[in-house]
Scaffold this active site. Structure first.
Site, PDB file in Angstrom:
ATOM      1  N   ASP A 122      11.368  20.348   6.540  1.00 38.80           N
ATOM      2  CA  ASP A 122      11.276  21.735   6.996  1.00 38.80           C
ATOM      3  C   ASP A 122       9.918  22.282   6.594  1.00 38.80           C
ATOM      4  O   ASP A 122       9.336  21.854   5.597  1.00 38.80           O
ATOM      5  CB  ASP A 122      12.390  22.584   6.360  1.00 38.80           C
ATOM      6  CG  ASP A 122      13.769  22.275   6.917  1.00 38.80           C
ATOM      7  OD1 ASP A 122      13.851  21.822   8.065  1.00 38.80           O
ATOM      8  OD2 ASP A 122      14.761  22.508   6.203  1.00 38.80           O
ATOM      9  N   ASP A 155      15.630  22.912  14.086  1.00 32.54           N
ATOM     10  CA  ASP A 155      16.505  24.023  13.696  1.00 32.54           C
ATOM     11  C   ASP A 155      16.346  25.196  14.652  1.00 32.54           C
ATOM     12  O   ASP A 155      17.332  25.842  15.027  1.00 32.54           O
ATOM     13  CB  ASP A 155      16.174  24.493  12.275  1.00 32.54           C
ATOM     14  CG  ASP A 155      16.341  23.410  11.230  1.00 32.54           C
ATOM     15  OD1 ASP A 155      17.138  22.477  11.447  1.00 32.54           O
ATOM     16  OD2 ASP A 155      15.669  23.497  10.189  1.00 32.54           O
TER      17      ASP A 155
END
Length: 180
Positions: A122, A155
């Site tokens: 991420d 995401d």
């Protein structure tokens, strides 16, 4: 039906390629977890390793259970979505197939990370300045800032898909709902 599957697959491949490309850029330019580069006053590029699922949930599972669950879970969800949702699409539907393409690309992108590294890469750190409390969904990272959970392209694609599906359920109620 092949048009629907082609649309889903095309969007899925695009999201997957964009997700993997951006993650590889992060891995190349931010060699260590925790590396951070301020970009805007409300956005940083911040390499984080997510050992859980969305928002870091389930990251504290026992080591033997976590990899199995985090690999089988997306496969089970994709299978369930296809069986209960995708195969029932009508030829003229557009929003549902777009959303499913986003979910497919995002889920496979994060699954590749889990298989490759044991975690998901991420890097999007979105925040706002605050000396008080944070809005729901945000948490204090420093005394002066409220941060959303660090995320990535996969995401984002899955989140956009959920918004599309919710909007589609209100804009285009299915025949079963109309009969009730």
């Amino acid at each position: 039906m092949s048009r629907i599957y082609s649309l889903i697959l095309s969007i899925g491949v695009f999201v997957l390629a964009l997700d993997q490309w951006t993650k590889n850029l992060i891995l190349e330019h931010f060699p260590r977890e925790g590396d951070l580069t301020p970009w805007l006053s409300w956005f940083h590029i911040h390499r984080v390793h997510n050992y859980g699922v969305a928002f870091g949930n389930l990251r504290n599972l026992p080591d033997g259970l976590r990899p199995v669950l985090l690999i089988l879970l997306p496969i089970a969800i994709l299978t369930g979505l296809w069986y209960f949702y995708v195969r029932k699409f009508q030829k003229k539907e557009l929003l549902g197939p777009i959303a499913m393409g986003l979910v497919l690309g995002g889920a496979i992108g994060n699954l590749i990370d889990r298989l490759r590294f044991g975690y998901v890469v991420d890097f999007v750190d979105w925040f706002y300045p605050s000396n008080g409390g944070c809005l729901p969904g945000f948490s204090k990272f420093t005394p002066e800032t409220c941060h959303w959970a660090v995320f990535n392209v996969a995401d984002s694609a899955i989140s956009v898909a959920m918004v599309i599906l919710i909007a589609d359920s209100f804009l285009n109620p299915k025949d079963d709902a109309k009969k009730a």
